[in-house]
Design a protein around this motif. Structure first.
Motif, PDB file in Angstrom:
ATOM      1  N   ALA A   1     -90.555  33.735 105.542  1.00  8.47           N
ATOM      2  CA  ALA A   1     -89.098  33.521 105.571  1.00  8.47           C
ATOM      3  C   ALA A   1     -88.741  32.794 106.862  1.00  8.47           C
ATOM      4  O   ALA A   1     -89.277  33.082 107.929  1.00  8.47           O
ATOM      5  CB  ALA A   1     -88.368  34.858 105.482  1.00  8.47           C
ATOM      6  N   GLY A   2     -87.835  31.824 106.736  1.00  3.02           N
ATOM      7  CA  GLY A   2     -87.428  31.012 107.886  1.00  3.02           C
ATOM      8  C   GLY A   2     -88.184  29.702 107.990  1.00  3.02           C
ATOM      9  O   GLY A   2     -87.758  28.790 108.696  1.00  3.02           O
ATOM     10  N   GLU A   3     -89.306  29.597 107.291  1.00  2.00           N
ATOM     11  CA  GLU A   3     -90.110  28.363 107.316  1.00  2.00           C
ATOM     12  C   GLU A   3     -89.593  27.364 106.285  1.00  2.00           C
ATOM     13  O   GLU A   3     -88.944  27.725 105.307  1.00  2.00           O
ATOM     14  CB  GLU A   3     -91.580  28.680 107.012  1.00  2.00           C
ATOM     15  CG  GLU A   3     -92.242  29.607 107.995  1.00  2.00           C
ATOM     16  CD  GLU A   3     -92.493  28.979 109.345  1.00  2.00           C
ATOM     17  OE1 GLU A   3     -92.633  27.735 109.433  1.00  2.00           O
ATOM     18  OE2 GLU A   3     -92.550  29.737 110.330  1.00  2.00           O
ATOM     19  N   GLN A   4     -89.930  26.107 106.498  1.00  2.00           N
ATOM     20  CA  GLN A   4     -89.608  25.054 105.533  1.00  2.00           C
ATOM     21  C   GLN A   4     -90.660  25.087 104.421  1.00  2.00           C
ATOM     22  O   GLN A   4     -91.859  25.212 104.692  1.00  2.00           O
ATOM     23  CB  GLN A   4     -89.610  23.680 106.208  1.00  2.00           C
ATOM     24  CG  GLN A   4     -88.515  23.507 107.235  1.00  2.00           C
ATOM     25  CD  GLN A   4     -87.135  23.546 106.603  1.00  2.00           C
ATOM     26  OE1 GLN A   4     -86.860  22.879 105.616  1.00  2.00           O
ATOM     27  NE2 GLN A   4     -86.250  24.354 107.188  1.00  2.00           N
ATOM     28  N   VAL A   5     -90.203  25.006 103.167  1.00  2.00           N
ATOM     29  CA  VAL A   5     -91.104  25.053 102.020  1.00  2.00           C
ATOM     30  C   VAL A   5     -90.724  23.986 100.999  1.00  2.00           C
ATOM     31  O   VAL A   5     -89.604  23.475 101.004  1.00  2.00           O
ATOM     32  CB  VAL A   5     -91.084  26.439 101.317  1.00  2.00           C
ATOM     33  CG1 VAL A   5     -91.582  27.527 102.244  1.00  2.00           C
ATOM     34  CG2 VAL A   5     -89.718  26.768 100.773  1.00  2.00           C
TER      35      VAL A   5
ATOM     36  N   ARG B   1     -95.365  25.698  98.601  1.00  2.00           N
ATOM     37  CA  ARG B   1     -96.175  25.404  99.782  1.00  2.00           C
ATOM     38  C   ARG B   1     -95.301  25.328 101.004  1.00  2.00           C
ATOM     39  O   ARG B   1     -94.147  24.898 100.928  1.00  2.00           O
ATOM     40  CB  ARG B   1     -96.909  24.063  99.636  1.00  2.00           C
ATOM     41  CG  ARG B   1     -98.013  24.089  98.613  1.00  2.00           C
ATOM     42  CD  ARG B   1     -98.851  22.806  98.702  1.00  2.00           C
ATOM     43  NE  ARG B   1    -100.069  22.919  97.959  1.00  2.00           N
ATOM     44  CZ  ARG B   1    -101.209  23.430  98.419  1.00  2.00           C
ATOM     45  NH1 ARG B   1    -101.278  23.862  99.651  1.00  2.00           N
ATOM     46  NH2 ARG B   1    -102.278  23.499  97.672  1.00  2.00           N
ATOM     47  N   LEU B   2     -95.896  25.717 102.138  1.00  3.20           N
ATOM     48  CA  LEU B   2     -95.217  25.499 103.405  1.00  3.20           C
ATOM     49  C   LEU B   2     -95.132  24.009 103.631  1.00  3.20           C
ATOM     50  O   LEU B   2     -96.035  23.242 103.225  1.00  3.20           O
ATOM     51  CB  LEU B   2     -95.992  26.145 104.558  1.00  3.20           C
ATOM     52  CG  LEU B   2     -96.065  27.663 104.567  1.00  3.20           C
ATOM     53  CD1 LEU B   2     -96.898  28.141 105.753  1.00  3.20           C
ATOM     54  CD2 LEU B   2     -94.678  28.276 104.638  1.00  3.20           C
ATOM     55  N   LYS B   3     -94.084  23.576 104.259  1.00  2.00           N
ATOM     56  CA  LYS B   3     -93.906  22.156 104.564  1.00  2.00           C
ATOM     57  C   LYS B   3     -94.163  21.967 106.048  1.00  2.00           C
ATOM     58  O   LYS B   3     -93.375  22.429 106.880  1.00  2.00           O
ATOM     59  CB  LYS B   3     -92.472  21.743 104.199  1.00  2.00           C
ATOM     60  CG  LYS B   3     -92.227  20.274 104.272  1.00  2.00           C
ATOM     61  CD  LYS B   3     -90.836  19.969 103.753  1.00  2.00           C
ATOM     62  CE  LYS B   3     -90.552  18.498 103.866  1.00  2.00           C
ATOM     63  NZ  LYS B   3     -89.186  18.211 103.427  1.00  2.00           N
ATOM     64  N   PRO B   4     -95.291  21.330 106.393  1.00  2.00           N
ATOM     65  CA  PRO B   4     -95.614  21.160 107.813  1.00  2.00           C
ATOM     66  C   PRO B   4     -94.541  20.338 108.530  1.00  2.00           C
ATOM     67  O   PRO B   4     -94.000  19.402 107.979  1.00  2.00           O
ATOM     68  CB  PRO B   4     -96.940  20.399 107.812  1.00  2.00           C
ATOM     69  CG  PRO B   4     -97.446  20.446 106.417  1.00  2.00           C
ATOM     70  CD  PRO B   4     -96.283  20.717 105.527  1.00  2.00           C
ATOM     71  N   MET B   5     -94.248  20.765 109.744  1.00  2.00           N
ATOM     72  CA  MET B   5     -93.280  20.024 110.554  1.00  2.00           C
ATOM     73  C   MET B   5     -93.946  18.766 111.071  1.00  2.00           C
ATOM     74  O   MET B   5     -95.069  18.799 111.553  1.00  2.00           O
ATOM     75  CB  MET B   5     -92.791  20.884 111.727  1.00  2.00           C
ATOM     76  CG  MET B   5     -92.119  22.171 111.254  1.00  2.00           C
ATOM     77  SD  MET B   5     -90.806  21.924 110.051  1.00  2.00           S
ATOM     78  CE  MET B   5     -89.487  21.477 111.118  1.00  2.00           C
TER      79      MET B   5
END
Length: 161
Positions: A106-110, A156-160
């Motif tokens: 939670a809080g991450e870009q996905v 999926r997580l979206k890498p910064m």
């Protein structure tokens, strides 16, 4: 990935009738005892078993070697038929495969790939809020969106960058 996928598997039997479908359930506590999380297990063609592991702080090549050596011995003892074993990190764009992944990240870009489009969109990108009653909550373009977990084909997580 399906609505609430845990692993991708194709049926495979060991010589004692032990099914590959049982393998994730049997590997999770083994890997947890070594300090790793089983993210995903794939059974690919030509006898390939691919395992993705994670731990706080990330995975190093030494972690992959440790797990590979341990599992090679375990598969021999369990009489699991395979030709090649690959152990890997899930990468920066880690898949979210278990319901608890949605709370953990939670809080991450996905990025979500949907089975059935919402508002004519099959892909959604935004900030993950979490999972509430089998609905993935995320903020897309400033608006909170709720997606039924069964409609999530891949997350999926979206890498910064």
């Amino acid at each position: 990935m399906g609505g609430s996928p845990i692993f991708y598997l194709c049926p495979m039997q060991s010589n004692d009738g032990f099914s590959m479908m049982d393998l994730p359930t049997r590997l999770e506590p083994v890997l947890a005892g070594l300090g790793y999380e089983l993210v995903m297990l794939e059974r690919a063609g030509r006898g390939l078993v691919r395992i993705f592991i994670d731990k706080p702080g990330g995975i190093t090549i030494d972690d992959c070697v440790t797990v590979s050596n341990h599992l090679t011995h375990l598969f021999t003892v369990e009489n699991i038929d395979y030709d090649r074993l690959e152990v890997s990190s899930p990468g920066l764009d880690r898949p979210l495969v278990k319901p608890q992944d949605y709370a953990r990240f939670a809080g991450e870009q996905v990025t979500l790939k949907l089975r059935v489009p919402m508002d004519n969109r099959r892909r959604l990108s935004g900030q993950l809020v979490g999972l509430e009653e089998n609905a993935v909550k995320l903020i897309v373009d400033g608006t909170e969106v709720s997606v039924d977990l069964r409609n999530v084909d891949a997350a999926r997580l979206k890498p910064m960058v």
